[in-house]
Motif scaffolding. Sequence first.
Motif, short mmCIF file in Angstrom:
data_model
loop_
_atom_site.label_atom_id
_atom_site.label_comp_id
_atom_site.label_asym_id
_atom_site.label_seq_id
_atom_site.Cartn_x
_atom_site.Cartn_y
_atom_site.Cartn_z
N PRO A 72 -48.30 38.56 -12.19
CA PRO A 72 -49.75 38.77 -12.33
C PRO A 72 -50.08 40.20 -12.76
N TRP A 73 -51.26 40.35 -13.36
CA TRP A 73 -51.67 41.62 -13.94
C TRP A 73 -51.77 42.72 -12.88
N ASP A 74 -52.23 42.37 -11.67
CA ASP A 74 -52.38 43.40 -10.64
C ASP A 74 -51.03 43.92 -10.15
N LYS A 75 -49.93 43.27 -10.57
CA LYS A 75 -48.58 43.74 -10.21
C LYS A 75 -47.87 44.37 -11.41
N ASN A 76 -48.69 44.81 -12.39
CA ASN A 76 -48.19 45.53 -13.56
C ASN A 76 -47.10 44.75 -14.31
N PRO A 77 -47.47 43.69 -14.98
CA PRO A 77 -46.48 42.92 -15.74
C PRO A 77 -45.90 43.75 -16.88
N GLU A 78 -44.68 43.48 -17.23
CA GLU A 78 -44.01 44.20 -18.31
C GLU A 78 -43.66 43.29 -19.49
N ILE A 79 -43.50 42.00 -19.22
CA ILE A 79 -43.04 41.06 -20.25
C ILE A 79 -44.08 39.96 -20.44
N ALA A 80 -44.23 39.53 -21.69
CA ALA A 80 -45.08 38.38 -22.01
C ALA A 80 -44.25 37.38 -22.81
N THR A 81 -44.53 36.11 -22.59
CA THR A 81 -43.80 35.04 -23.28
C THR A 81 -44.79 34.10 -23.95
N THR A 82 -44.51 33.75 -25.20
CA THR A 82 -45.36 32.80 -25.92
C THR A 82 -45.12 31.41 -25.37
N GLU A 83 -46.15 30.83 -24.76
CA GLU A 83 -46.03 29.53 -24.11
C GLU A 83 -46.50 28.40 -25.01
N ALA A 84 -47.47 28.67 -25.87
CA ALA A 84 -48.00 27.62 -26.75
C ALA A 84 -48.58 28.27 -27.99
N ILE A 85 -48.56 27.55 -29.11
CA ILE A 85 -49.13 28.06 -30.36
C ILE A 85 -49.95 26.96 -31.02
N ASP A 134 -57.69 34.72 -7.98
CA ASP A 134 -57.64 36.17 -8.22
C ASP A 134 -56.43 36.55 -9.06
N SER A 135 -55.67 35.57 -9.51
CA SER A 135 -54.43 35.86 -10.24
C SER A 135 -54.65 35.77 -11.75
N TRP A 136 -54.50 36.89 -12.43
CA TRP A 136 -54.58 36.94 -13.89
C TRP A 136 -53.14 36.86 -14.40
N PHE A 137 -52.80 35.69 -14.97
CA PHE A 137 -51.40 35.44 -15.27
C PHE A 137 -51.10 35.32 -16.76
N GLY A 138 -52.08 35.43 -17.63
CA GLY A 138 -51.81 35.33 -19.05
C GLY A 138 -53.07 35.54 -19.87
N ILE A 139 -52.93 35.38 -21.19
CA ILE A 139 -54.07 35.54 -22.09
C ILE A 139 -54.01 34.47 -23.17
N LEU A 140 -55.18 34.15 -23.70
CA LEU A 140 -55.29 33.26 -24.86
C LEU A 140 -55.87 34.08 -26.00
N THR A 141 -55.19 34.11 -27.12
CA THR A 141 -55.66 34.87 -28.27
C THR A 141 -55.75 33.97 -29.50
N ALA A 142 -56.72 34.28 -30.35
CA ALA A 142 -56.87 33.59 -31.63
C ALA A 142 -57.06 34.65 -32.70
N GLN A 143 -56.40 34.47 -33.84
CA GLN A 143 -56.43 35.47 -34.89
C GLN A 143 -56.73 34.82 -36.24
N SER A 144 -57.21 35.64 -37.15
CA SER A 144 -57.49 35.18 -38.50
C SER A 144 -57.38 36.34 -39.47
N ALA A 145 -56.85 36.07 -40.66
CA ALA A 145 -56.76 37.11 -41.69
C ALA A 145 -58.12 37.35 -42.33
N GLU A 146 -59.01 36.37 -42.27
CA GLU A 146 -60.34 36.49 -42.84
C GLU A 146 -61.34 36.92 -41.78
N THR A 147 -62.44 37.52 -42.21
CA THR A 147 -63.52 37.88 -41.30
C THR A 147 -64.27 36.62 -40.91
N ILE A 148 -64.33 36.34 -39.63
CA ILE A 148 -64.96 35.10 -39.17
C ILE A 148 -66.46 35.28 -39.06
N ALA A 149 -67.16 34.15 -38.96
CA ALA A 149 -68.60 34.19 -38.72
C ALA A 149 -68.86 34.72 -37.32
#
Length: 352
Positions: A218-231, A300-315
């Motif tokens: 969890p984030w409050d325990k200073n994570p060092e590694i992240a793993t891609t779980e889904a794409i 209270d456990s922050w265990f990951g993040i969801l990100t979305a990206q695009s090469a184009e400028t989105i609306a």
Amino acid sequence: LPNPLLPDTKAELALPLVAGNQVLGVLDVQADAAGYFRDEDVTIMTTLANQLAASLQGAQSLRRAEETAAQLNLLTQRLTREGWKQFTDATTDTLAYTYDLQKVEAAADTGQTQDGTMVQPLQVQGEEIGSLVVTKPETLTDDAREVAAEVAARLSSHLENLRLTQQTQMVLNRTETLYQGSAQIIQATTADEVLTAVIESTSLRQMERASILLFDRPWDKNPEIATTEAIWAQPGVTAILPVGTTFPLAQFPIAHLIGQGQPVVLEDIQNNEAVGDNLQQLCASLQINSLVGLDLTFGDSWFGILTAQSAETIAELSEQDVRQIRSLVDQAATVMSNLQLIEETTSRAEQE
């Protein structure tokens, strides 16, 4: 009591102005002769004081009603203005039309008028939403202007009804989409299914790719590694990080921009002065110009993040869009946490 403005006072009668259980003031009557006020004077003045109190109460109620009405009018105007702004921002259709007595056609709204034209503003709740322009009218008499004003008033009302109907339908469609996305997330059995449901049920579907990253702790325990779980990726788009990729969080500065409960929305990274040079260079190397990131938190456990990206400028994402995304991501976090628990339990059972 001596009063410098009435130095000759030798008798005084003070009566309360009472309305219901409230004392609104005092009726103070003074005379320049001692013993001036008799019992009948007190009776008459008491009746007068009661009438004054009723009149004052009515005046105060009227003032409060007028103030409330004025506040309601201002609120209605603001809601109308915001409603039309949301409508015009959301629509891609033309908002200007011409009629040549034969057919209606879309027209470029130049905002310019010619000499001799009749312009009648279209107003809803005191807010101007457009104009009715009559080019080269045959006459500009007062009667013609009155007719144009009446037509504009009815047109304004009709346009407002059309807007409200269309926006109501949009809200219903959005709610239905949100409901379907929520049902898909709840029924998901894999991280890929969770991610797909979130992306395709929200405005994130305009992005080119997305991923779920899980921390080693969890984030409050200073994570060092992240793993891609889904794409997730649009057809023909290659994911940046394949499933199972493990990397140090220090090499992923975007994670440090996201706060717990505080989504990050960067719609034009290369032209955003708030984004540092290092992040701009990293995003440019990865062909990312728009990015959305949200935390995955369960309890209270922050265990990951969801990100979305695009090469184009989105609306631009509206506040409503972000709230909808936030709602589904919170559900996704709950399901992801349960999937992790199931996986850990299954693994432990296999070891035993």
